[in-house]
Design a protein around this motif. Structure first.
Motif, PDB file in Angstrom:
ATOM      1  N   ARG A 203       0.841  -1.210   0.000  1.00 19.01           N
ATOM      2  CA  ARG A 203       0.000   0.000   0.000  1.00 19.01           C
ATOM      3  C   ARG A 203       0.866   1.246   0.000  1.00 19.01           C
ATOM      4  O   ARG A 203       0.540   2.245  -0.644  1.00 19.01           O
ATOM      5  CB  ARG A 203      -0.951  -0.016   1.197  1.00 19.01           C
ATOM      6  N   GLY A 220      -7.558   4.404  -1.069  1.00 19.79           N
ATOM      7  CA  GLY A 220      -7.567   2.960  -0.851  1.00 19.79           C
ATOM      8  C   GLY A 220      -8.121   2.203  -2.037  1.00 19.79           C
ATOM      9  O   GLY A 220      -7.578   1.173  -2.451  1.00 19.79           O
ATOM     10  N   ILE A 223      -5.614   2.312  -4.950  1.00 20.79           N
ATOM     11  CA  ILE A 223      -4.498   1.389  -4.711  1.00 20.79           C
ATOM     12  C   ILE A 223      -4.926  -0.039  -5.009  1.00 20.79           C
ATOM     13  O   ILE A 223      -4.203  -0.816  -5.636  1.00 20.79           O
ATOM     14  CB  ILE A 223      -3.985   1.530  -3.267  1.00 20.79           C
TER      15      ILE A 223
END
Length: 455
Positions: A203, A220, A223
């Motif tokens: 991440r 998020g 990613i």
């Protein structure tokens, strides 16, 4: 007869891919009555080139298909003539940007654009040597079908051919500038091993590819979706959408571009930098030019060479340079989005000078700042933005050393080139602006020079 260029740039052995792409060329010529110029730009070694010549010699005759297989010396000879004819400043520098000694994803595609201009083609369609076609009903699934059906036609006409339209009616009279799909299979960037070793490090590393300013929940999601293309679901039937194509929905192994795009602006010629060939997808979107998104996704795979220690190190450095370049390119993309309609002239054509200004402004050149980037560590002279670029290297250093093993070797290699890599990222954008300035005269010179068929 309408001419189009189906190009396969390669620096590796890919005889099977050449045969497959030749099949796509033959299918396109037969379906649409066009002349397809299959252009193999070969930067591989002598043994691989010999294998490619043999593969091309074994191709069955196909009406409407003309094959060109050019090694780097043939490419250089033509480019040198065209550059001299164009009268552009710094001809040696331009030749170096068009045919650098190191790997450049943007430069190899730029060469295809110029050869297509010389051949009198209306569009360029790119495929990659590390990908294969899906099959459906025992037949290969060729993206060229959708590309030839839509490129260059007014969006209002194409709206009758697609499954659905999500295009703003204000753009319906503009011609379709881009047709593309994505990929299925392995990730386009080789970072899956990082995710399996340490999801938190994954991440942190992949998060460097997300532009600043996104809310955490969006970051998020971005990613999670990064470098995955269309996932793994196989093709089961055509779905096409007329729209302003989002850059993250298209892959450069599966794209067709109208010459009104690549004839005006090139791709960044950065070396050893993955992702440097995606610029025009952003430009088409931000300029409000129509596109067609389809689901004839190509299968991506990773070559064995990338698994070797040398191949792994080289690839990870290219990935790091991509993350560094993204710090500048994200700023360019913000400027392009802000320019919007100003990117087009009254005839709906891209203003190359406006694009060049956005590129220069991203590195401070537009304000007359010093553009000499030969110093490795003087960040004050390079500009405060370099501090943000160096932060990328800090994250990579921490992350790769935490992973250990051969990632530690990558961290050592990046540390040894720390200041130089930051300077290169900025210099690459300066080179890009120079190439944009030279591009339209160069493209015109290629059209005037013409290009003899090399079967």
């Amino acid at each position: 007869m309408r001419r189009v260029c189906l190009t396969l740039p390669t620096n590796r052995s890919c005889a099977a891919t050449i045969a497959a792409v030749a099949g796509e060329a033959a299918d396109g010529a037969r379906r649409f009555g066009v002349e397809v110029h299959l252009l193999v730009l070969d930067s591989s070694g002598a043994p691989e080139r010999a294998g490619h010549r043999e593969a091309i010699g074994a191709l069955p005759p196909a009406p409407g298909v003309v094959v060109h297989h050019l090694d780097e010396e043939q490419q250089r000879s033509f480019l040198r003539k065209a550059i001299v004819r164009s009268g552009v400043a710094e001809p040696d520098r331009i030749l170096g940007l068009m045919l650098p000694s190191d790997v450049s994803y943007g430069a190899c595609t730029n060469r295809a654009f110029l050869f297509a201009e010389a051949l009198g083609c209306a569009s360029v369609h790119r495929r990659d040597s590390d990908s294969v076609y899906q099959t459906f009903g025992g037949e290969p699934v060729f993206p060229l079908v959708h590309e030839l059906a839509a490129l260059g036609r007014p969006a209002a006409e194409v709206a009758r051919l697609v499954t659905r339209s999500r295009l703003d009616p204000a753009y319906r009279d503009r011609p379709v500038a881009l047709v593309g799909g994505s990929f299925v299979g392995e990730m386009s960037v080789d970072v899956a091993e990082i995710r399996s070793l340490d999801p938190a490090v994954y991440r942190d590393v992949v998060g460097l590819s997300v532009p600043a300013g996104y809310p955490e929940i969006w970051r998020g999601n971005l990613i999670d979706e990064a470098f995955r293309g269309a996932g793994t679901d196989p093709f089961t039937g055509d779905r096409t959408t007329l729209t302003r194509v989002a850059p993250n929905r298209v892959d450069m192994c599966n794209i067709g571009l109208d010459r009104e795009v690549y004839g005006r602006v090139p791709l960044p010629p950065a070396t050893d930098t993955i992702g440097s060939d995606y610029f025009l997808i952003h430009l088409v979107h931000d300029a409000g030019l129509p596109g067609v998104l389809h689901n004839r996704h190509i299968v991506n795979y990773h070559t064995d060479e990338r698994r070797t220690d040398a191949g792994f190190l080289a690839y990870q450095i290219r990935f790091a340079k991509f993350l560094l370049a993204s710090r500048y390119l994200d700023d360019v993309y913000r400027r392009l989005a802000a320019a919007g309609a100003a990117l087009l002239d009254d005839g709906g054509r891209i203003r190359a000078a406006t694009v060049a200004a956005c590129v220069r402004d991203s590195t401070g050149q537009g304000q007359g700042q010093d553009t000499d980037t030969n110093t490795d560590t003087d960040t004050e002279r390079l500009g405060l933005d370099v501090l943000e670029v160096l932060d990328v290297l800090d994250v990579l250093d921490r992350s790769y050393r935490k992973l250990g093993g051969r990632y530690s070797a990558v961290a050592d290699a990046l540390a040894a080139r720390r200041g130089g890599l930051a300077a290169e990222a900025r210099a690459d954008l300066a080179d890009f602006a120079v190439l944009i300035d030279a591009w339209e005269p160069l493209a015109r010179a290629c059209r005037d020079e013409g290009f003899p068929a090399v079967a």
